[in-house]
Design a protein around this motif. Structure first.
Motif, PDB file in Angstrom:
ATOM      1  N   ARG A 209       8.148 -64.817  -2.297  1.00  0.00           N
ATOM      2  CA  ARG A 209       6.765 -64.389  -3.006  1.00  0.00           C
ATOM      3  C   ARG A 209       7.734 -63.991  -4.215  1.00  0.00           C
ATOM      4  NH1 ARG A 209       1.799 -63.491  -1.421  1.00  0.00           N
ATOM      5  NH2 ARG A 209       1.913 -60.828  -2.465  1.00  0.00           N
ATOM      6  N   PRO A 210       6.696 -64.074  -5.690  1.00  0.00           N
ATOM      7  CA  PRO A 210       8.155 -63.845  -6.714  1.00  0.00           C
ATOM      8  C   PRO A 210       7.402 -61.827  -6.535  1.00  0.00           C
ATOM      9  CG  PRO A 210       5.899 -64.714  -7.736  1.00  0.00           C
ATOM     10  CD  PRO A 210       5.935 -64.756  -5.736  1.00  0.00           C
ATOM     11  N   GLU A 211       8.487 -61.700  -7.794  1.00  0.00           N
ATOM     12  CA  GLU A 211       8.490 -60.272  -7.931  1.00  0.00           C
ATOM     13  C   GLU A 211       7.576 -60.084  -8.433  1.00  0.00           C
ATOM     14  OE1 GLU A 211      10.285 -56.421 -10.642  1.00  0.00           O
ATOM     15  OE2 GLU A 211      11.500 -58.456  -9.645  1.00  0.00           O
ATOM     16  N   ILE A 212       6.548 -59.510  -9.080  1.00  0.00           N
ATOM     17  CA  ILE A 212       4.925 -59.779 -10.198  1.00  0.00           C
ATOM     18  C   ILE A 212       5.203 -57.865 -10.836  1.00  0.00           C
ATOM     19  CG2 ILE A 212       2.806 -59.013 -10.605  1.00  0.00           C
ATOM     20  CD1 ILE A 212       2.202 -61.088  -8.173  1.00  0.00           C
ATOM     21  N   ARG A 213       5.143 -57.889 -11.358  1.00  0.00           N
ATOM     22  CA  ARG A 213       5.317 -56.579 -12.910  1.00  0.00           C
ATOM     23  C   ARG A 213       3.675 -57.388 -14.206  1.00  0.00           C
ATOM     24  NH1 ARG A 213      12.013 -56.687 -14.743  1.00  0.00           N
ATOM     25  NH2 ARG A 213      12.581 -56.744 -12.658  1.00  0.00           N
ATOM     26  N   HIS A 214       3.588 -55.313 -13.710  1.00  0.00           N
ATOM     27  CA  HIS A 214       2.438 -55.339 -14.667  1.00  0.00           C
ATOM     28  C   HIS A 214       2.477 -54.857 -16.521  1.00  0.00           C
ATOM     29  CE1 HIS A 214      -0.108 -56.478 -10.740  1.00  0.00           C
ATOM     30  NE2 HIS A 214       0.319 -55.386 -10.521  1.00  0.00           N
TER      31      HIS A 214
ATOM     32  N   ASN B 263       1.138 -53.663 -24.304  1.00  0.00           N
ATOM     33  CA  ASN B 263       2.111 -53.620 -23.012  1.00  0.00           C
ATOM     34  C   ASN B 263       2.824 -52.581 -23.953  1.00  0.00           C
ATOM     35  OD1 ASN B 263       3.735 -53.314 -20.954  1.00  0.00           O
ATOM     36  ND2 ASN B 263       5.381 -55.234 -21.712  1.00  0.00           N
TER      37      ASN B 263
END
Length: 157
Positions: free
Chosen positions: A3-8, A27
């Motif tokens: 699973r990837p690291e997800i940043r918002h 952003n």
């Protein structure tokens, strides 16, 4: 499956002046936006950036840490600001002490897809589309090309 690291992306820790307009998605984090400033979609403005009053930041612009923008400025579509001049021959990485600041005066317009390296730009300057600003600009005028050079002076106000 890994699973990837997800940043918002989002808006975090921003100081807003009066009547600021944002068009999502943006952003923005840890920056200051002056009164009546407009920020278009797909813009990133990083921490520590200060943007003056009555500025327009158009879509897809990137404004990195250590940038200060004066009042009544226009940053066009896709304009990029750079704070790492690669003084060590490549990206500074964790060596933020190698980064350099950029300061725009008042009434500065940065054209579409222009790139501004760590420099100081005086008041009343137009940077043409696609220009690459590599050195300080000390005279009001219109600057074009790569590297950006004076095309003509602007009349006194």
């Amino acid at each position: 499956m890994v699973r990837p690291e997800i940043r918002h992306a989002g808006i975090v820790g921003v100081t807003f002046g009066e009547r600021v307009t944002l068009v999502q998605p943006v952003n923005l984090y840890g920056c200051v936006l002056g009164d009546e400033t407009f920020v278009g979609p797909f813009v990133e403005i990083q921490k520590g950036v200060h943007i003056g009053k009555r500025c327009r930041i158009q879509s897809h612009a990137f404004i990195c840490e250590l940038v200060t923008i004066g009042d009544d400025c226009f940053i066009s579509h896709g304009a990029m600001f750079i704070n790492d001049p690669f003084v060590a021959g490549g990206p500074a990485g964790a060596g933020r002490n190698l980064w350099r600041p950029t300061k725009l005066g008042n009434h500065v317009s940065v054209g579409t897809n222009a790139t501004v390296l760590p420099v100081t730009i005086t008041d009343r300057v137009v940077i043409g589309a696609g220009a690459v600003v590599t050195k300080a600009i000390t005279q009001s005028g219109i600057y074009v090309g790569n590297p950006a050079r004076l095309l003509r002076r602007l009349p006194a106000t």
